[in-house]
Write a protein that holds these residues in place. Structure first.
Motif, PDB file in Angstrom:
ATOM      1  N   GLU A 150       3.827   0.580  -6.632  1.00 58.73           N
ATOM      2  CA  GLU A 150       2.407   0.435  -6.393  1.00 58.73           C
ATOM      3  C   GLU A 150       1.942  -0.467  -5.700  1.00 58.73           C
ATOM      4  N   GLU A 151       2.324  -1.527  -5.445  1.00 56.27           N
ATOM      5  CA  GLU A 151       2.073  -2.646  -4.633  1.00 56.27           C
ATOM      6  C   GLU A 151       2.526  -2.172  -3.151  1.00 56.27           C
ATOM      7  N   GLU A 152       3.542  -1.538  -2.805  1.00 57.47           N
ATOM      8  CA  GLU A 152       3.799  -0.916  -1.750  1.00 57.47           C
ATOM      9  C   GLU A 152       2.750   0.189  -1.209  1.00 57.47           C
ATOM     10  N   PHE A 153       2.655   0.837  -2.267  1.00 53.06           N
ATOM     11  CA  PHE A 153       1.632   1.896  -1.853  1.00 53.06           C
ATOM     12  C   PHE A 153       0.030   1.324  -1.554  1.00 53.06           C
ATOM     13  N   ARG A 154      -0.231   0.392  -2.422  1.00 50.97           N
ATOM     14  CA  ARG A 154      -1.566  -0.064  -2.112  1.00 50.97           C
ATOM     15  C   ARG A 154      -1.667  -1.070  -0.578  1.00 50.97           C
ATOM     16  N   LYS A 155      -0.757  -1.387  -0.384  1.00 54.66           N
ATOM     17  CA  LYS A 155      -0.554  -2.124   0.963  1.00 54.66           C
ATOM     18  C   LYS A 155      -0.420  -0.999   2.157  1.00 54.66           C
ATOM     19  N   GLU A 156       0.234   0.071   1.818  1.00 50.95           N
ATOM     20  CA  GLU A 156       0.155   1.209   2.624  1.00 50.95           C
ATOM     21  C   GLU A 156      -1.229   1.616   2.912  1.00 50.95           C
ATOM     22  N   LEU A 157      -2.044   2.035   1.788  1.00 53.04           N
ATOM     23  CA  LEU A 157      -3.219   2.430   1.860  1.00 53.04           C
ATOM     24  C   LEU A 157      -4.228   1.566   2.624  1.00 53.04           C
ATOM     25  N   ASP A 158      -4.001   0.022   2.386  1.00 50.68           N
ATOM     26  CA  ASP A 158      -4.871  -0.806   3.204  1.00 50.68           C
ATOM     27  C   ASP A 158      -4.600  -0.719   4.524  1.00 50.68           C
ATOM     28  N   LEU A 159      -3.229  -0.480   4.952  1.00 51.76           N
ATOM     29  CA  LEU A 159      -2.914  -0.305   6.397  1.00 51.76           C
ATOM     30  C   LEU A 159      -3.717   0.927   7.128  1.00 51.76           C
ATOM     31  N   ARG A 160      -3.622   1.864   6.235  1.00 52.51           N
ATOM     32  CA  ARG A 160      -4.071   3.307   6.756  1.00 52.51           C
ATOM     33  C   ARG A 160      -5.585   3.296   6.802  1.00 52.51           C
ATOM     34  N   LYS A 161      -6.017   2.511   5.949  1.00 52.44           N
ATOM     35  CA  LYS A 161      -7.595   2.305   6.017  1.00 52.44           C
ATOM     36  C   LYS A 161      -8.094   1.392   7.295  1.00 52.44           C
ATOM     37  N   ASN A 162      -7.266   0.629   7.457  1.00 47.46           N
ATOM     38  CA  ASN A 162      -7.817  -0.306   8.659  1.00 47.46           C
ATOM     39  C   ASN A 162      -7.541   0.329  10.034  1.00 47.46           C
ATOM     40  N   GLU A 163      -6.346   1.180   9.978  1.00 49.42           N
ATOM     41  CA  GLU A 163      -6.066   2.131  10.967  1.00 49.42           C
ATOM     42  C   GLU A 163      -7.027   3.239  11.475  1.00 49.42           C
ATOM     43  N   GLU A 164      -7.735   3.511  10.414  1.00 46.63           N
ATOM     44  CA  GLU A 164      -8.560   4.747  10.627  1.00 46.63           C
ATOM     45  C   GLU A 164      -9.760   3.902  11.102  1.00 46.63           C
TER      46      GLU A 164
END
Length: 435
Positions: free
Chosen positions: A143-157
């Motif tokens: 879940e923590e890795e998924f949250r980090k991945e979501l934050d990264l993708r959000k910033n990339e967008e």
């Protein structure tokens, strides 16, 4: 056509009941297991964890599946059990480092997915899996890795879209839809309830195709106002008239957001939309068009049915076939005589087949699937022409049959190569018979 059903784990085994079931004991989760190594000091997995395992599956004494044959580690997401004693129950009963076997009735697998067990599988047949639990990846870590991945993708967008929002040559709507280009059509725009025929493709911002919504070159039909593909797509439809074309950038907030679209579109994925509106119709106009299409299809079906005897006669002449038809109308040509008994009602037969149309184009071949077709003889599980032909054959035999449409697929349209009321040519190989 043969309907091929694939069930999770069913292909892994078909074993008869173990004579040594007394060696297997029921765990707290209801799994019937035999442990070879137990490491009670180590952790057990929980729902939501991922486990890395070695799995060996056997059919009798033959290895059917070995996870070590895969290049990547064999990972399984721990989910709620589908039925008492399934693979999830077994994994929940194990510690890291444990080595065990689990068995469970195959009947349970079919019932858990709401399917009827095939006649050729004996009730009570069980499946066995040999498992070594090597590692647990905890749910909290995932879940923590998924949250980090979501934050990264959000910033990339945000960074990707800024190049469009900050470019003065692009028009931005109030909802943040980015208009790259619009080529106007005839000025007719859709209203609520209209049927639209459109071509559209979703691309990544780099230009790779995500989805292409066309039906073999035909436009996709949708009801204007349907929000299934997101607000951005709906808004784009409002901006393009009939015969018009356009290209947009749709931010994830107007599409599939933080959840994505199944496994095809990841969360926080903006995409380019290429859109062409081919036609806009009222529901009455659409219904009238369907009636005309159906009438034309029925006319063609009747025409093919009327011409079928002449088409068969031409095929026979062109291929120097002089065999006479059976009473049913089936043309049967022995090529290799088999051995053994003739098939009886209720027997399970296995056949390989290759189906051609009258132009000798291959429509389907069981050899491509790597396994024969199985069906119960006399139970109308197969088209009449093939079932009749099998009745003339013995195991090991091969034949060629010419199947008039009434003994084949009738007035069903299979595809462009095999429209309704088409004769088929079938090459059959009688592989096996189980009484």
């Amino acid at each position: 056509m043969m309907k091929k059903l694939f069930y999770a784990f069913i292909i892994l085994s078909y074993l008869f009941l173990f004579s040594c079931n007394r060696e297997y004991k029921s765990t707290e989760y209801g799994a019937l297991m035999k442990f070879y190594t137990i490491n009670k000091a180590n952790d057990k997995p929980q729902i939501g964890d991922i486990v890395i395992v070695d799995v060996v599956q056997k059919i009798a004494d033959s290895v059917f599946l070995n996870s070590n044959d895969f290049e990547e580690p064999f990972e399984i997401l721990i989910e709620e059990p589908s039925f008492g004693g399934d693979i999830m129950c077994a994994l929940l009963s194990m510690h890291v480092g444990d080595h065990a076997s689990v068995v469970f009735p195959i009947d349970s697998v079919f019932s858990s997915v709401g399917e009827q067990m095939p006649d050729f599988i004996e009730s009570g047949t069980i499946t066995e899996m040999d498992i070594i639990l090597k590692e647990i990846i905890k749910k909290e870590f995932l879940e923590e890795e998924f949250r980090k991945e979501l934050d990264l993708r959000k910033n990339e967008e945000i960074l990707e879209l800024s190049s469009f929002y900050n470019n003065g040559k692009y028009e931005i709507t109030e909802d943040s839809l980015i208009i790259l280009d619009i080529n106007k059509g005839n000025g007719k725009f859709a209203n609520a309830g209209n049927i639209m025929k459109v071509y559209f493709v979703f691309h990544t911002l780099e230009g790779d195709t995500l989805f292409s919504f066309t039906d073999e070159g035909k436009p996709y039909e949708l009801v204007y106002g349907d929000m299934a593909l997101g607000h951005g797509f709906y808004e784009a439809l409002t901006l393009v008239d009939e015969k018009g074309e356009a290209e947009f950038v749709i931010p994830s907030s107007l599409a599939f957001g933080s959840e994505g679209f199944y496994e095809a579109i990841l969360p926080y994925t903006p995409f380019k939309l290429s859109l062409k509106v081919e036609k806009i119709m009222t529901s009455d106009e659409y219904d009238a068009e369907l009636r005309l299409i159906n009438e034309e299809n029925e006319r063609k079906k009747a025409e093919r049915l009327q011409k079928e005897p002449q088409e068969i006669a031409k095929y026979l002449k062109d291929n120097n076939i002089e065999v006479k038809p059976k009473m049913s109308g089936l043309y049967y040509i022995d090529e290799v005589l088999g051995k053994g008994e003739n098939v009886q009602h209720g027997d399970l037969v296995s056949v390989h087949y290759v189906i051609y149309n009258l132009d000798n184009e291959v429509i389907e071949s069981s050899y491509e699937y790597g396994e024969p077709l199985h069906f119960v003889y006399g139970e109308n599980q197969m088209i009449a022409g093939i079932e009749e032909a099998v009745g003339y054959m013995k195991v090991g035999g091969k034949c060629k049959i010419i199947v008039p449409s009434q003994l084949g697929f009738g007035d069903i349209d299979i595809d462009e190569k095999l429209p309704a009321n088409s004769t088929i040519i079938v090459e059959l190989e009688f592989v096996d018979l189980q009484r």
